[in-house]
Write a protein that holds these residues in place. Structure first.
Motif, PDB file in Angstrom:
ATOM      1  N   LEU A  41       0.341  -0.891   0.125  1.00 53.46           N
ATOM      2  CA  LEU A  41       0.287   0.076   0.131  1.00 53.46           C
ATOM      3  C   LEU A  41       0.605   1.402  -0.004  1.00 53.46           C
ATOM      4  CD1 LEU A  41      -2.712  -1.153   2.334  1.00 53.46           C
ATOM      5  CD2 LEU A  41      -2.894  -1.252   0.032  1.00 53.46           C
ATOM      6  N   ALA A  42       1.930   0.943   0.685  1.00 54.42           N
ATOM      7  CA  ALA A  42       2.724   2.184   0.398  1.00 54.42           C
ATOM      8  C   ALA A  42       2.843   3.343  -1.111  1.00 54.42           C
ATOM      9  CB  ALA A  42       4.730   1.766   0.138  1.00 54.42           C
ATOM     10  N   GLY A  43       2.422   4.323  -0.926  1.00 53.86           N
ATOM     11  CA  GLY A  43       2.171   5.536  -1.975  1.00 53.86           C
ATOM     12  C   GLY A  43       0.811   5.595  -2.097  1.00 53.86           C
ATOM     13  N   ARG A  44      -0.896   4.432  -1.481  1.00 48.53           N
ATOM     14  CA  ARG A  44      -1.529   4.833  -2.230  1.00 48.53           C
ATOM     15  C   ARG A  44      -1.989   5.736  -0.585  1.00 48.53           C
ATOM     16  NH1 ARG A  44      -2.562   2.242  -6.635  1.00 48.53           N
ATOM     17  NH2 ARG A  44      -4.931   2.486  -6.432  1.00 48.53           N
ATOM     18  N   ASP A  45      -2.892   6.702  -1.066  1.00 53.71           N
ATOM     19  CA  ASP A  45      -3.755   7.680   0.296  1.00 53.71           C
ATOM     20  C   ASP A  45      -4.874   7.094   0.975  1.00 53.71           C
ATOM     21  OD1 ASP A  45      -1.656   9.627  -0.715  1.00 53.71           O
ATOM     22  OD2 ASP A  45      -3.247   9.997  -2.789  1.00 53.71           O
ATOM     23  N   ARG A  46      -5.741   6.037  -0.067  1.00 55.47           N
ATOM     24  CA  ARG A  46      -6.826   5.931   0.418  1.00 55.47           C
ATOM     25  C   ARG A  46      -7.104   4.629   0.596  1.00 55.47           C
ATOM     26  NH1 ARG A  46     -10.155   9.703   2.539  1.00 55.47           N
ATOM     27  NH2 ARG A  46     -12.137   7.974   2.352  1.00 55.47           N
ATOM     28  N   PRO A  47      -6.157   3.434   0.920  1.00 53.88           N
ATOM     29  CA  PRO A  47      -6.458   2.005   0.128  1.00 53.88           C
ATOM     30  C   PRO A  47      -6.928   1.635   1.228  1.00 53.88           C
ATOM     31  CG  PRO A  47      -4.783   2.324   1.632  1.00 53.88           C
ATOM     32  CD  PRO A  47      -5.241   3.773   1.099  1.00 53.88           C
ATOM     33  N   LEU A  48      -8.021   0.079   0.290  1.00 51.57           N
ATOM     34  CA  LEU A  48      -8.998  -0.663   0.818  1.00 51.57           C
ATOM     35  C   LEU A  48      -8.602  -1.777   0.972  1.00 51.57           C
ATOM     36  CD1 LEU A  48     -12.296  -0.668   0.900  1.00 51.57           C
ATOM     37  CD2 LEU A  48     -12.636  -0.566  -1.150  1.00 51.57           C
ATOM     38  N   VAL A  49      -9.162  -1.919   1.769  1.00 51.79           N
ATOM     39  CA  VAL A  49      -8.654  -3.820   2.277  1.00 51.79           C
ATOM     40  C   VAL A  49      -9.400  -4.574   3.156  1.00 51.79           C
ATOM     41  CG1 VAL A  49      -7.311  -5.034   4.127  1.00 51.79           C
ATOM     42  CG2 VAL A  49      -6.223  -2.522   2.783  1.00 51.79           C
ATOM     43  N   ALA A  50     -10.185  -5.382   2.433  1.00 51.25           N
ATOM     44  CA  ALA A  50     -11.230  -7.080   2.779  1.00 51.25           C
ATOM     45  C   ALA A  50     -10.611  -8.084   3.836  1.00 51.25           C
ATOM     46  CB  ALA A  50     -11.728  -7.472   1.561  1.00 51.25           C
ATOM     47  N   ASP A  51     -10.817  -8.533   5.133  1.00 55.28           N
ATOM     48  CA  ASP A  51     -10.690  -9.110   5.673  1.00 55.28           C
ATOM     49  C   ASP A  51     -11.373 -10.703   5.543  1.00 55.28           C
ATOM     50  OD1 ASP A  51      -9.808 -10.920   8.107  1.00 55.28           O
ATOM     51  OD2 ASP A  51     -10.812  -9.403   9.578  1.00 55.28           O
ATOM     52  N   LEU A  52     -11.353 -11.689   5.272  1.00 50.84           N
ATOM     53  CA  LEU A  52     -12.189 -12.482   5.036  1.00 50.84           C
ATOM     54  C   LEU A  52     -11.364 -13.131   6.119  1.00 50.84           C
ATOM     55  CD1 LEU A  52     -10.491 -12.850   1.879  1.00 50.84           C
ATOM     56  CD2 LEU A  52     -12.418 -11.753   2.087  1.00 50.84           C
TER      57      LEU A  52
END
Length: 251
Positions: A41-52
């Motif tokens: 995610l380095a350098g990404r402002d508003r990253p989106l992550v899913a926890d399954l």
């Protein structure tokens, strides 16, 4: 009406202790997952992550603490565990009820855009091979190019003799660590069933398998083959101890 915060906190604390019985290196594995996700995610402002298979939000909360700039969507099929997460980790993630691999499960997530990362901890081994294949295919469609799936789980080593040796090593390590005064999976659920504050949440639950949900028996090699067939460009392990792995697949 949701659970009281104090009640949720008490049951989440018991869940954490119970899970430690089955995953001795649990905190280290959570840290490895966060290391991978932070790197991607380095350098990404508003990253989106899913926890399954998020359970009550153990991994989601640790990711939110480590990566406060990320949006975490936590997914599970169990209403009790989800409600515990909503009550105890309300600021860590948005909790969503969906069954991994089922038809239309990704629509329930209501994602605002492509995922940057998907993570899971000791959950995907519970899926049948068919459900796991569909989950991998769906994730390949949801992840942006360069996004990753990071899965910490119990996987069967390739080769029956190697598997037996690895399992023996794991058992001996667990014996050295010891698990005094820790309730197991079955006793946690039995105790939860006796708590009147949780009664309404237990009623619609599917029947639970013992010993942390069973195992689909798939080997590491089979997981890698399924990931590549689903559209992941590269996949391999970044951490291992006995039969416990952290597997990373790059979209």
């Amino acid at each position: 009406m949701g659970l009281e915060t104090v009640t949720a906190g008490r049951w989440v604390a018991r869940w954490e202790r119970q899970q430690q019985r089955y995953a001795i290196d649990r905190e280290e594995r959570f840290t490895v997952i966060a290391d991978v996700v932070e790197h991607v995610l380095a350098g990404r402002d508003r990253p989106l992550v899913a926890d399954l298979g998020c359970g009550p939000g153990s991994l989601a909360a640790r990711l939110a603490g480590r990566l406060p700039y990320a949006t975490v969507v936590a997914v599970d099929s169990d209403p009790l565990l989800l409600e515990l997460g909503r009550a105890h980790h309300a600021d860590a993630a948005r909790f969503v009820r969906a069954t991994l691999g089922a038809d239309g499960w990704t629509a329930a997530l209501e994602l605002p855009g492509p995922l940057d990362a998907a993570v899971s901890a000791t959950a995907l081994h519970c899926l049948s091979e068919g459900a796991l294949r569909r989950t991998y295919e769906d994730l390949a469609a949801l992840l942006r190019p360069g996004g990753v799936l990071v899965n910490s789980d119990m996987l069967r080593p390739d080769g029956s003799r190697t598997a037996r040796i690895a399992q023996h090593v794991g058992r001996r390590r667990a014996e050295r660590q010891g698990t005094p005064d820790r309730e197991d999976w079955d006793s946690w659920w039995a105790a939860a069933a006796r708590d009147p504050e949780l009664a309404g949440l237990l009623a619609p639950r599917p029947v639970q398998q013992s010993a942390a949900g069973g195992h689909n028996g798939l080997t590491l090699r089979r997981h890698l083959a399924l990931l590549r067939a689903a559209g992941f460009h590269d996949a391999g392990t970044v951490w291992q101890c006995s039969t416990d792995f952290v597997l990373v697949a790059v979209r």
